[in-house]
Design a protein around this motif. Structure first.
Motif, mmCIF file in Angstrom:
data_model
loop_
_atom_site.group_PDB
_atom_site.id
_atom_site.type_symbol
_atom_site.label_atom_id
_atom_site.label_comp_id
_atom_site.label_asym_id
_atom_site.label_seq_id
_atom_site.Cartn_x
_atom_site.Cartn_y
_atom_site.Cartn_z
ATOM 1 N N LEU A 39 0.885 -1.176 0.000
ATOM 2 C CA LEU A 39 0.000 0.000 0.000
ATOM 3 C C LEU A 39 0.921 1.224 0.000
ATOM 4 N N THR A 40 0.955 1.933 -1.095
ATOM 5 C CA THR A 40 1.927 3.027 -1.195
ATOM 6 C C THR A 40 1.290 4.391 -1.411
ATOM 7 N N ASP A 41 -0.020 4.432 -1.671
ATOM 8 C CA ASP A 41 -0.673 5.722 -1.905
ATOM 9 C C ASP A 41 -1.436 6.121 -0.641
ATOM 10 N N GLY A 80 -10.961 -1.266 0.505
ATOM 11 C CA GLY A 80 -10.239 -2.361 -0.128
ATOM 12 C C GLY A 80 -8.758 -2.422 0.194
ATOM 13 N N SER A 81 -8.259 -1.437 0.917
ATOM 14 C CA SER A 81 -6.820 -1.412 1.179
ATOM 15 C C SER A 81 -6.463 -2.331 2.343
ATOM 16 N N ASN A 134 3.003 1.385 3.219
ATOM 17 C CA ASN A 134 4.222 0.574 3.158
ATOM 18 C C ASN A 134 5.404 1.366 2.624
ATOM 19 N N ASN A 135 5.324 2.679 2.694
ATOM 20 C CA ASN A 135 6.466 3.510 2.320
ATOM 21 C C ASN A 135 7.433 3.610 3.501
ATOM 22 N N VAL A 178 10.600 7.431 -4.118
ATOM 23 C CA VAL A 178 10.068 6.113 -3.754
ATOM 24 C C VAL A 178 9.160 5.645 -4.884
ATOM 25 N N ARG A 179 9.460 4.465 -5.421
ATOM 26 C CA ARG A 179 8.622 3.864 -6.463
ATOM 27 C C ARG A 179 8.114 2.523 -5.942
#
Lengths: 737, 290
Positions: free
Chosen positions: A135-137, A145-146, A345-346, A649-650
Motif C-alpha cells: 500500500l503506497t498511496d 479495499g486497502s 508501506n512507504n 520512492v517507487r
C-alpha cells in the motif's frame, strides 16, 4: 558581533563563543561515534527485507553461523524483552517476525570479527518471504479495499481544528493543492555506536543520539533489563535533524553484545543510512483561503494528508503540529482543518527539523501569494496585513502572551536593498559550473516566506530537563562542573551550559561532563527546545548553588563541595480538544521571515538562488555566532527541499539511496545571506530565549519557490521543484524559437 | 583479493595478461566507491598509479597524446588552450579533491554514459589507445563504447591513453545537473567547430552510451562549408535544425535523475546555445573559451 578566538574559554550569556569542537571537526580530528573502537570487538550487521510488504515464513541463520568468524546471528526469537519499540506508539518490531511493512526493515542480525565477514554472513541468512502488494498511496490508506497494515487500521491520527463560523463566506476565495516530497535529514555521520557488555549483566552503549533517556528506556524494555542496567553515553554526533530521535542500531548492538559477551560495534553505510532512519513526511495539502477584498483573512480550510509510512514514530505529534500551524503566522477568525497521518508501506517518517510545520508552511505561504495576486496586493503587504502579534489568537484559540513581531520581520526583509544584477561569472549563473547559459533566458524573481513554529514539547507533554551543577575549589581556583544528559548534536549546546554558569556563578572555569544517563533526563535535542530547557535547568541549579554559597566568594570554599540537581519544567501545556482542536497546546512560538532572490534559466529550468535575506526573533541570542550558524544551516536545508532534496520512492522502494542521487546543496547553491536577528525577550522563558533551529528551515522553502514562480510565471505546486517542472509548461515556446 | 602494483607499463600489461579479471585502478574515484559500497568485490586490483608514463602528455605529430593517468585538474591547468571542451568538462567533475585524483583514462575505463570526459572526446574526434601483450591498437572514441558501462576493451587490454587534435576552432561543453556543482550529468553536450573542415558533437547521459549526433554534424558541416570564410550570422532555422537533429540523435530514458522528454529538450537548448556561442567566437576570430 565579535569573532571569538579559537580555544578561548570565556563567554557569558550573549557573548559570541567559539565551539570547542569546531576546529577538530573542520580538521578531521573529531571522534565521531563511527570512530569508536575497542580491542576484541565484533562488528554487527543488519539483514534487511528487500520488499516493502511481505509475510515471513521462516528465517534460517544457519548458513550465516557456518561462516568462519561469525559469533552470533539473531532473529526476532532472540529478543528477550518487549518485541516492539516506538517513540509514541510501540508498534515497530525490534526484528520483523512474521510481517515486513517497509523495504529495509530489519529481520536478522549478525556479529563477526570483521565487518566484511559480517556482511558476507548476513547475505547467507535465508528468509522465506511471500511478497505482497504494498500500500503506497496515502490517499488510499483509508479505503475499504486497502490492506490493514496494523491491527488498529491505517489511521495513525486525525487532528481536527474547528474555530469560528462553520460556513464562512468571503469576497475573495483562492484554492490550491500542494505536494511535499520526502526529504531526508542527510546527516553526515551515519548511525553508529558501540555496545559493551558489563560485569553486572547490564550493558554500556556509546551512541550518537538526540535523546539518551528515551533510547535507554526502549533499549532496556527490549533487552528485558532494568533501566539502570542500561547505561547510555553520548558519543560524537555527526548531525541529527530529527533522524536520531527514533532508535536505529541501539537495541541491535546491545542484543549482539549481551549474546556474545563481547563489545559490538555497528556502523551503517551511507546507503543503509537511508533505510535506517525516519524521513520527513511527504504531504498532500488542499487549501482554501477566504479574504476580504482588502486582503484580510476571513477563513482557512485545509486538509492535509501526511504519509507516515510503515510505523508510527512521531507521526501523532507531527500531525498535531501540521494542524495547529496550518494557517501560519496569521490572524484568521475562522478555521476548518483536518490533518490525517496514515500508515502505508512507504519508508517510515517521523521527526525532521520543522516537524509538520514545514509541510503546512509550503501550503499556506503558496496560498498567501495566490491571495495577494487575487487582491492585487504585494506579497509582503498581504502578510503584514494579516500578521499575528502579541495578543493574537491562534486557530487553536491560544492567545500569544509573548512578543510576536511577524509584521516587523516581513518589513525588515522587504526593506533590505535588493542584490545587484547578476555578475558575468559563469558560476553565478543558473547551472553553475555546468556552463549552460551565458545569461540567455535568465530571469529574476523575488519571493517571501514566513514561518511559525512551536518550541519545546506540546499538547500537555511532561517536558522537563535535568541539570546538576557542582562547585568546588580545585588547584586553588573555583571550578564548576555541569552534568546533564543533554545532547550536543551540532546545534551549539556545547557552549551554552558554560555560558549560563559563568553568568550565574561568576566562575570562569566551567567543565562540562560527558552527557550520559547517570543524571536525570534532559529531553530530546529537538523541537528547538534544548537551549531553552537546559538553560532553564542549569540556571535553576546554579541558583540553588548560589543559595548554598550564601554570598561567600566561591574561591573561599576550601574543601566544601556544593552540589545541586534540578529537574526543570517549562509552564505546562494542554492537550487539544479532540473535536475542536482548541487548547493551549504550545509553550512558545518562534517566527522567521525570508526574502529569496533567484535567477532562473527558463530554457533549462535551472535555478540559482542569488540571495536569502532573513529576519528572525530569537528572544535572546545566547551565543550570537551560533545563532547565525543555525539560521544559515536551517535556511540551506530549506533550500534543499525547495530545489533538490527528495527521497524518490517507487512502489515502496527507495530508488536514490546515495549522495550521488540524493542531492544536498553545495556552497555554489547556497547564496550569501543577510541576517536580521531580533531579540524580543519572551517573559516566560529563561533569559527570554526563543528556539532558533527550526524556523529558518521552514520559511526558506516557500520563499524560494515563490521567487521561482515570480520569475517564471509557473504554478509550481510541488517541492522539490525539478527543472522539468519549470520547462514542461514552456516546451512548445522553447522549441518554436 | 590480490593487489598488483606494477612499476612499468610492460609489467602492467604482463599482469593484465596473467590476471585478466584484475580491475585497473588509477584515481579510484569510481572503483573505490564501488568497493566501499560493496558493489564490487574484484578478485584482483591492478594499481596503475606507480607507472610514470601514464601521467604524461606530449604532442605527437599533429595530435596530442595524453596518458590515461593525467588528472582532470591537470587537463584544466595544462591543456585548456589545446583541448578547451575537455578542460571545460573536467571543471565540472566532482569536487577539487575528485579532480585531483580522477582521470579521463579512468572515465573511459568506467564507460558510463554519464562520463563527463566522453562528449568532448567524441566532439574532438579522439582515439583511444588500447594495449596488451599482444600489441597496441587505436579505436575511435565512438567505437569504444559498447553499452552502459561496457567498452570494446579486451580482458587482457589496458587503456594507455587517448589522442586528440588540438582545437582549431571554438569548442564548448555544457552540462545540466540539478545542482550547481558536484553533480552527475542529467544530460550534457559538447560541440567542436573545425573551421574549413567540419563539426564534431558529443552527447552525454542521453542514451545507453555517449553518442555522436552524426546527422547534425553532417547537416551543420554542409551549412557552414561556405560560411567559414564569410563569418556572417547563422540563420535561425539552421540553428534550429541543428538542435532538432542533435535531440533526434539521443536515445534518452526516464530515470531518477530526469525524464527522457526533459533530456531531449535540454539537448535542443544546449545545441542551440553552444552553436550560437561557438559561431560568435568564430566570427570574432577567437577560439572558444568554454
Amino acid at each position: 558581533m565579535t569573532t571569538p578566538r579559537v580555544g578561548e574559554r570565556t563567554g557569558r550569556i550573549g557573548d559570541s563563543t567559539a565551539r570547542p569542537d569546531g576546529t577538530p571537526k573542520v580538521t578531521g580530528a573529531f571522534a565521531f561515534s563511527s570512530d569508536l573502537y575497542l580491542t576484541g570487538m565484533l562488528w554487527g550487521v543488519t539483514v534487511r527485507a528487500p520488499h516493502p510488504r511481505a509475510e515471513i515464513h521462516g528465517v534460517d541463520v544457519g548458513p550465516a553461523l557456518a561462516v568462519r568468524g561469525v559469533a552470533a546471528a539473531l532473529t526476532a526469537e532472540d529478543v528477550p524483552g518487549r518485541a516492539v519499540y516506538g517513540l509514541d506508539v510501540p508498534d515497530q518490531p525490534v526484528l520483523a517476525r512474521d510481517t515486513v511493512r517497509y523495504q529495509g526493515e530489519p529481520v536478522a542480525l549478525v556479529a563477526a570479527d570483521h565487518p566484511e565477514t559480517a556482511r558476507r554472513a548476513a547475505a547467507e541468512v535465508a528468509v522465506d518471504y511471500t511478497v505482497l502488494e504494498p500500500l503506497t498511496d496515502p490517499r488510499r490508506a483509508l479505503d475499504d479495499g486497502s490492506p490493514q497494515l496494523h491491527p488498529g487500521g491505517n489511521l495513525v491520527r486525525h487532528v481536527p481544528i474547528r474555530r469560528g463560523d462553520p460556513q464562512p463566506t468571503a469576497e475573495v476565495v483562492v484554492t490550491g493543492e500542494y505536494t511535499v516530497g520526502m526529504q531526508d535529514q542527510a546527516f553526515l555521520g551515519p548511525e553508529s555506536g558501540l555496545a559493551v557488555p558489563a560485569a553486572d549483566g547490564g550493558v554500556d552503549l556509546y551512541i550518537a543520539t538526540q535523546w539518551l533517556h528515551v533510547d535507554r528506556d526502549q533499549v532496556a524494555a527490549a533487552l528485558g533489563l532494568a533501566p539502570e542496567l542500561v547505561r547510555l553515553h553520548l558519543s560524537g554526533v555527526g548531525g541529527a535533524f530529527g533522524a536520531r530521535e527514533d532508535l536505529s542500531m541501539q537495541i541491535h548492538a546491545c542484543l549482539l553484545a549481551l549474546r556474545t559477551g563481547r563489545p559490538v560495534k555497528m556502523v551503517y553505510s551511507r546507503e543503509e543510512s537511508f533505510f535506517g532512519h525516519v524521513h520527513r513526511h511527504p504531504a498532500i495539502l488542499r487549501y482554501e483561503h477566504g479574504a476580504t477584498r482588502e486582503g484580510r483573512l476571513v477563513y482557512v480550510k485545509a486538509e492535509i494528508l501526511l504519509d507516515g509510512g510503515a510505523y508510527a514514530s512521531t507521526s501523532q505529534a507531527v500531525a498535531g503540529n501540521a494542524a495547529t500551524h496550518a494557517a501560519g503566522p496569521y490572524e484568521v477568525p475562522n478555521a476548518h482543518v483536518d490533518v490525517y497521518a496514515l500508515y502505508t508501506n512507504n519508508p517510515p517518517c517521523g521527526a525532521m527539523r520543522g516537524f509538520g510545520a514545514v509541510q503546512a508552511c509550503f501550503g499556506y505561504e503558496s496560498q498567501m501569494d495566490r491571495l495577494a495576486a487575487a487582491c492585487g496586493l504585494d506579497p509582503a503587504e498581504i502578510r503584514i496585513r494579516n500578521a499575528m502579534r502579541e495578543g493574537s489568537a491562534a486557530i487553536t484559540g491560544q492567545v500569544l502572551d509573548f512578543p510576536a513581531p511577524v509584521a516587523e520581520l516581513v518589513r525588515r526583509v522587504r526593506d533590505r536593498p535588493l542584490p545587484p544584477q547578476r555578475s558575468t561569472d559563469l558560476r553565478a549563473m543558473p547551472g553553475g559550473v555546468g556552463g549552460t547559459t551565458h545569461g540567455e533566458d535568465v530571469v529574476r524573481g523575488v519571493g517571501y516566506g514566513v514561518s511559525i513554529k512551536n518550541v519545546c514539547f506540546s499538547e500537555g507533554f511532561d517536558d522537563f530537563a535535568t541539570a546538576r551543577v557542582r562547585l568546588e575549589v580545585t588547584g586553588g581556583e573555583p571550578v564548576a562542573t555541569v552534568f546533564t544528559a543533554a545532547c550536543e548534536v551540532g546545534q551549539g549546546l556545547v557552549t551554552v551550559q558554560e555560558q549560563v554558569v559563568r553568568t550565574e556563578l561568576g566562575v570562569d572555569r566551567v567543565m562540562i561532563a560527558p552527557a550520559d544517563t547517570s543524571v536525570g533526563g534532559a529531553g530530546s535535542s529537538s523541537a528547538s527546545r534544548q537551549t531553552y530547557m537546559t538553560t532553564g535547568a542549569v540556571r535553576a541549579a546554579c541558583a540553588k548553588v548560589r543559595d548554598r554559597l550564601a554570598g561567600r566568594d566561591p574561591a573561599s570554599l576550601g574543601d566544601e563541595v556544593i552540589d545541586a540537581t534540578v529537574e526543570w519544567r517549562h509552564r505546562p501545556t494542554s492537550p487539544l480538544d479532540p473535536v475542536t482542536g482548541q487548547g493551549f497546546a504550545h509553550v512558545q512560538y518562534a517566527f522567521a521571515a525570508h526574502r529569496a532572490v533567484v535567477d532562473v534559466d527558463l530554457g533549462l529550468g535551472l535555478v540559482k538562488v542569488v540571495e536569502l535575506a532573513t529576519a528572525q526573533d530569537v528572544g535572546k541570542a545566547v551565543n550570537p555566532l551560533a545563532v547565525a550558524g543555525q539560521i544559515h544551516g536551517g535556511s540551506a536545508q530549506g533550500l534543499g527541499l525547495a530545489l533538490m532534496e527528495e527521497i524518490q520512492v517507487r512502489d515502496g522502494e527507495i530508488v536514490n539511496p546515495s549522495f550521488t542521487d540524493y542531492l544536498i546543496p553545495t556552497v555554489l547553491d547556497m547564496p550569501p545571506m543577510s541576517l536580521d536577528v531580533l531579540e524580543l525577550a519572551d517573559p516566560n522563558a529563561p533569559y527570554g530565549v526563543r528556539g532558533v533551529g527550526e524556523p529558518p528551515t521552514i520559511s526558506s522553502t516557500p520563499a524560494i519557490v515563490a521567487a521561482v514562480r515570480a520569475a517564471t510565471g509557473r504554478n509550481l505546486n510541488r517541492v522539490p521543484v525539478r527543472p522539468e517542472h519549470i520547462t514542461a509548461e514552456g516546451l512548445s515556446v522553447e522549441a518554436g524559437r | 583479493m590480490r593487489f598488483l602494483r606494477p612499476h612499468t607499463w610492460a609489467e602492467a600489461l604482463g599482469a593484465k595478461a596473467e590476471f585478466p579479471d584484475a580491475l585497473p585502478l588509477m584515481g579510484g574515484t569510481d572503483v573505490m566507491v564501488d568497493v566501499n559500497f560493496g558493489r564490487a568485490r574484484p578478485n584482483a586490483l591492478l594499481d596503475l598509479t606507480a607507472i610514470p608514463e601514464l601521467r604524461t602528455w606530449a604532442p605527437d605529430g599533429d595530435a596530442l597524446r595524453v596518458g590515461a593517468g593525467v588528472t582532470y585538474a591537470r587537463l584544466v591547468s595544462e591543456l585548456a588552450d589545446r583541448l578547451p571542451a575537455l578542460a571545460a568538462a573536467s571543471r565540472t567533475v566532482g569536487s577539487p579533491q575528485i579532480r585531483n585524483r580522477g582521470t579521463a583514462g579512468g572515465n573511459l575505463g568506467s564507460a558510463s554514459p554519464a562520463g563527463d570526459a566522453h562528449p568532448p572526446l567524441l566532439a574532438g574526434g579522439a582515439e583511444v589507445e588500447l594495449e596488451s601483450v599482444r600489441g597496441a591498437r587505436r579505436v575511435a572514441v565512438e567505437e569504444f563504447f559498447a553499452g552502459p558501462k561496457r567498452s570494446v576493451l579486451e580482458p587482457d587490454e589496458l587503456i594507455a591513453g587517448f589522442r586528440a587534435r588540438p582545437a582549431t576552432g571554438p569548442q564548448y561543453f555544457a552540462k545540466v545537473g540539478t545542482r550547481n556543482a558536484m553533480v552527475i550529468a542529467v544530460c550534457s553536450f559538447a560541440l567542436a567547430l573545425r573551421p574549413g573542415e567540419g563539426v564534431g558533437t558529443g552527447i552525454g547521459s542521453a542514451g545507453p552510451t555517449p553518442l555522436r549526433a552524426y546527422a547534425a554534424e553532417e547537416f551543420l558541416a554542409g551549412e557552414l562549408a561556405d560560411r567559414w570564410e564569410k563569418r556572417d550570422a547563422l540563420p535561425g532555422p539552421v540553428i534550429g535544425e541543428f538542435a532538432e537533429l542533435v535531440a533526434g540523435a539521443a536515445r534518452p530514458i526516464d530515470d531518477v535523475r530526469g525524464t527522457a522528454d526533459y533530456r531531449a529538450h535540454v539537448l535542443r537548448v544546449l545545441a542551440r546555445r553552444t552553436l550560437t556561442w561557438a559561431w560568435a567566437d568564430h566570427c570574432e576570430g577567437g577560439a572558444g573559451c568554454a
